[in-house]
Structure formats: C-alpha cells, structure tokens
Design a protein around this motif. Structure first.
Motif, PDB file in Angstrom:
ATOM      1  N   ILE A   1     -35.386  20.515 -45.160  1.00 40.02           N
ATOM      2  CA  ILE A   1     -36.284  21.408 -45.119  1.00 40.02           C
ATOM      3  C   ILE A   1     -36.046  22.946 -44.598  1.00 40.02           C
ATOM      4  CG2 ILE A   1     -38.280  19.806 -44.981  1.00 40.02           C
ATOM      5  CD1 ILE A   1     -39.093  21.009 -42.790  1.00 40.02           C
ATOM      6  N   ASP A   2     -36.878  23.114 -45.809  1.00 35.57           N
ATOM      7  CA  ASP A   2     -36.125  25.131 -45.082  1.00 35.57           C
ATOM      8  C   ASP A   2     -37.349  25.323 -44.284  1.00 35.57           C
ATOM      9  OD1 ASP A   2     -33.879  25.014 -47.040  1.00 35.57           O
ATOM     10  OD2 ASP A   2     -34.808  26.318 -48.307  1.00 35.57           O
TER      11      ASP A   2
ATOM     12  N   SER B   1     -41.350  24.943 -46.009  1.00 30.42           N
ATOM     13  CA  SER B   1     -40.994  25.140 -46.978  1.00 30.42           C
ATOM     14  C   SER B   1     -41.227  22.929 -47.324  1.00 30.42           C
ATOM     15  CB  SER B   1     -38.978  24.344 -47.584  1.00 30.42           C
ATOM     16  OG  SER B   1     -38.467  23.322 -47.303  1.00 30.42           O
ATOM     17  N   LYS B   2     -41.854  22.711 -46.779  1.00 35.52           N
ATOM     18  CA  LYS B   2     -42.190  20.951 -46.807  1.00 35.52           C
ATOM     19  C   LYS B   2     -42.960  20.600 -46.038  1.00 35.52           C
ATOM     20  CE  LYS B   2     -40.489  16.383 -48.024  1.00 35.52           C
ATOM     21  NZ  LYS B   2     -39.850  15.532 -48.284  1.00 35.52           N
ATOM     22  N   ALA B   3     -44.444  19.723 -46.367  1.00 43.12           N
ATOM     23  CA  ALA B   3     -45.767  19.600 -45.580  1.00 43.12           C
ATOM     24  C   ALA B   3     -44.726  17.882 -44.843  1.00 43.12           C
ATOM     25  CB  ALA B   3     -46.341  19.279 -45.907  1.00 43.12           C
ATOM     26  N   ILE B   4     -44.176  17.805 -44.078  1.00 43.56           N
ATOM     27  CA  ILE B   4     -43.931  16.758 -43.180  1.00 43.56           C
ATOM     28  C   ILE B   4     -44.315  16.297 -41.387  1.00 43.56           C
ATOM     29  CG2 ILE B   4     -41.592  17.153 -43.997  1.00 43.56           C
ATOM     30  CD1 ILE B   4     -40.163  18.185 -41.247  1.00 43.56           C
ATOM     31  N   GLU B   5     -44.936  15.485 -41.617  1.00 45.79           N
ATOM     32  CA  GLU B   5     -45.387  15.248 -40.078  1.00 45.79           C
ATOM     33  C   GLU B   5     -44.403  15.658 -39.321  1.00 45.79           C
ATOM     34  OE1 GLU B   5     -46.661  11.166 -40.028  1.00 45.79           O
ATOM     35  OE2 GLU B   5     -48.657  11.175 -41.770  1.00 45.79           O
TER      36      GLU B   5
ATOM     37  N   PHE C   1     -48.186  19.762 -35.369  1.00 45.68           N
ATOM     38  CA  PHE C   1     -48.926  20.469 -36.206  1.00 45.68           C
ATOM     39  C   PHE C   1     -49.416  19.231 -37.555  1.00 45.68           C
ATOM     40  CE2 PHE C   1     -46.856  23.863 -34.657  1.00 45.68           C
ATOM     41  CZ  PHE C   1     -47.748  24.839 -33.825  1.00 45.68           C
ATOM     42  N   LYS C   2     -50.546  19.750 -38.165  1.00 46.35           N
ATOM     43  CA  LYS C   2     -51.378  19.123 -39.426  1.00 46.35           C
ATOM     44  C   LYS C   2     -49.952  19.126 -40.438  1.00 46.35           C
ATOM     45  CE  LYS C   2     -55.592  19.378 -38.634  1.00 46.35           C
ATOM     46  NZ  LYS C   2     -56.985  19.796 -39.135  1.00 46.35           N
ATOM     47  N   PRO C   3     -49.237  18.607 -41.180  1.00 43.59           N
ATOM     48  CA  PRO C   3     -48.591  18.829 -42.384  1.00 43.59           C
ATOM     49  C   PRO C   3     -48.676  19.644 -43.253  1.00 43.59           C
ATOM     50  CG  PRO C   3     -49.152  17.014 -41.696  1.00 43.59           C
ATOM     51  CD  PRO C   3     -49.241  17.191 -41.173  1.00 43.59           C
ATOM     52  N   THR C   4     -48.421  21.090 -43.336  1.00 42.95           N
ATOM     53  CA  THR C   4     -48.314  21.734 -44.111  1.00 42.95           C
ATOM     54  C   THR C   4     -47.169  22.810 -44.956  1.00 42.95           C
ATOM     55  OG1 THR C   4     -50.014  23.697 -44.755  1.00 42.95           O
ATOM     56  CG2 THR C   4     -48.599  23.524 -42.445  1.00 42.95           C
TER      57      THR C   4
END
Length: 322
Positions: free
Chosen positions: A186-187, A208-212, A277-280
């Motif tokens: 991701i960025d 830039s990407k929602a990841i856990e 943090f929650k993925p977002t």
C-alpha cells in the motif's frame, strides 16, 4: 547629488537592518518548529554515509542505502517541537517516534545533534532525548500488527519527507510508497502537526488500501501503569502511561487520544500498548503527547497528569478537536 545618494543608501541599510532584526526576533520568539537535516558533500560506503556536513531541506527523498544508524540524517529523521516539548521520527524501518524533553521554552532542534551523532542522549542545558524506544513503537507512530508481531517498514519502494513552518503550526509529512507487509502493498501518508503552547501532536494518517492491523501505541516501560478513559459521549478516549519511565530517570507521562469508532482493538503486546485501527481508506486523526517533569512548569505527579488528560478529553468531547 552624492549627498542624496548617501542618504538613500543609509535609509536602505537602516530598513534592511530593521527587517533583518525583525526576522531574527520572530525566529527567536517562535514557539514551534519542524526540520529535516541531511548530509551533503560526503559519500556512501555500504549502508553508512561518511563525511559531509548537515544541511536543512524542505523535502527529502530517502536514499536507497539508508537504514538505522546510517549517519546521513541528523538525529535520524525529521524533528518537530513546540515551546513545551520536542519529537523526532526514526525515518527508517523502525518508524518509531521519540521524545526530546526540554528544560527551556526556546527552539532547540537546530542545535540538536550538531556536536556529535547521538550527543543528545546526554543531558544538556536545553534537555535531552528522554525516551528509550528500544524494540517498541515509541509514542504515537505507525506500524502494522499481525499474528502477534509488529511488521515494521522493512520494505518500502520510496519514502519522501517534507516539512513546513507557519505561525500557526509546524508540520512534518511523510509519504510511504509501496509499503509491503505480509501479502499487502500500500501507499501510506503520515502527517504530524504541532501548535504553539501545546504538548500534543496531531497525527493524521491515510492508507491507500483498507488492511487489518494498522496500529499506533505507547512503548511499555517499567515502573508505569496503563491509564484508560472514555469521554462521556463515548466518541473519544485515551490510553496513557505515567511513572519513572524517562531515561533520566524521572517522571514522564505519555498519552494517545483517539476516536473510539476508528479503533478495533486495544492490544497488550510484548513491547507496547497498541491501538489497532479498523481497516479503512479514510483519513484518521488522533493525538499523542509526552509530559516531562523537568519542562518549565512541568507536570510532576500522576494526579496532575490525570487532571491534564481530563481537560484535554473534555476539550475533544466539546470541540471534536484539541
């Protein structure tokens, strides 16, 4: 004619002097500052930068050779400060944030690390590096936590840091392109903002990407306890530690204020108290701070620190910002 020219020259020099003195006065009276300082005129030998002199820049693209203790960046990364406290970011795979405790309200970062690579670990008239990050996250920085392991910033295609100073705030912005952890790439943008007369830094992050597993936290130290509280409206909360946890050693408090709807879990990890943090892909804001007993009019007890945290929490509840 010659006399008129002489008078004009005198007036010009006088105005220039006044302007110069005004600029000097503004700098001397400044309460916030951010910088990044990199060596030039030397050369790379493997992963170490040999020779050269430090020069402050507004924008720095990290050298591909750079790692921890490469000696090419003064105090290892960008720094920012208010008249209360200073911080620095290790701009390498560790990506931890450290604390400069200040015994003065003057701007000190321009002199830090000029007389030796890690001279700031020794107490001086202005203060010192007071936090031992060790294998931990430091205070308020970013990492990724998966399967009970922090994954760090070992693989990043490129990293760019910029600094900006205005009368209202000083900002360090770091853009990580192609940060690879596990099977994700991701960025990631991290923006750190400090204001006059405040201890806290506002940290704005944008993946830039929602990841856990994107996380922040506070490094664990001996002789401390974890403090936690939610605001009455349940929208904001903090985690904090207080105790004899500075390198001096003496009393140091650290805290992170966060929006409860942005955090998925609080983890008691091996080296840190972590907020996951929650993925977002949305922008997320939180605040972190240190409070050292030796700062001018510093907080010198747990009771005073908790009172200070309560005030900040009420401000967030009322204004949705510090």
């Amino acid at each position: 004619m010659m006399k008129i020219q002489q008078i004009t020259l005198v007036l010009f020099l006088s105005l220039a002097s006044m302007k110069s003195n005004e600029v000097f006065s503004q700098t001397a009276q400044s309460k916030i500052y951010a910088e990044v300082s990199v060596k030039e005129g030397g050369k790379w030998e493997g992963r170490k930068y040999i020779g050269g002199t430090f020069k402050n820049v507004q924008r720095l693209k990290l050298a591909t050779e750079h790692t921890d203790h490469s000696f090419d960046i003064r105090y290892e990364g960008p720094g920012w400060e208010s008249n209360k406290i200073g911080y620095r970011l290790y701009l390498d795979w560790r990506n931890a944030i450290d604390i400069f405790g200040k015994k003065t309200e003057k701007i000190v970062l321009p002199q830090v690390g000029q007389d030796g690579f890690d001279s700031y670990h020794e107490m001086s008239d202005w203060g010192a590096d007071i936090l031992k990050a060790g294998k931990g996250i430091g205070i308020g920085s970013i990492d990724r936590y998966l399967n009970k392991e922090r994954l760090h910033f070992y693989e990043v295609d490129s990293t760019i840091a910029t600094v900006a100073n205005t009368p209202k705030n000083s900002v360090v912005k770091v853009q990580y392109y192609g940060w690879k952890t596990a099977s994700d790439k991701i960025d990631f943008t991290s923006e750190l903002t400090i204001q006059p007369n405040q201890r806290y830094t506002q940290h704005t992050i944008h993946p830039s990407k929602a990841i856990e597993g994107i996380c922040t936290g506070i490094v664990k130290q001996k002789n401390t306890e974890l403090l936690q509280k939610e605001s009455q409206n349940k929208k904001w909360a903090y985690i904090a530690t207080y105790g004899t946890q500075s390198l001096v050693p003496d009393q140091l408090g650290m805290a992170i204020f966060y929006q409860t709807n942005s955090v998925e879990n609080i983890v008691d990890a091996e080296f840190d108290h972590l907020l996951l943090f929650k993925p977002t892909t949305k922008v997320v804001d939180f605040y972190f701070l240190g409070a050292w007993e030796q700062e001018p009019n510093g907080i010198k007890s747990k009771e005073a620190f908790v009172k200070y945290l309560e005030e900040r929490l009420k401000t967030l509840e009322k204004n949705n910002k510090m």
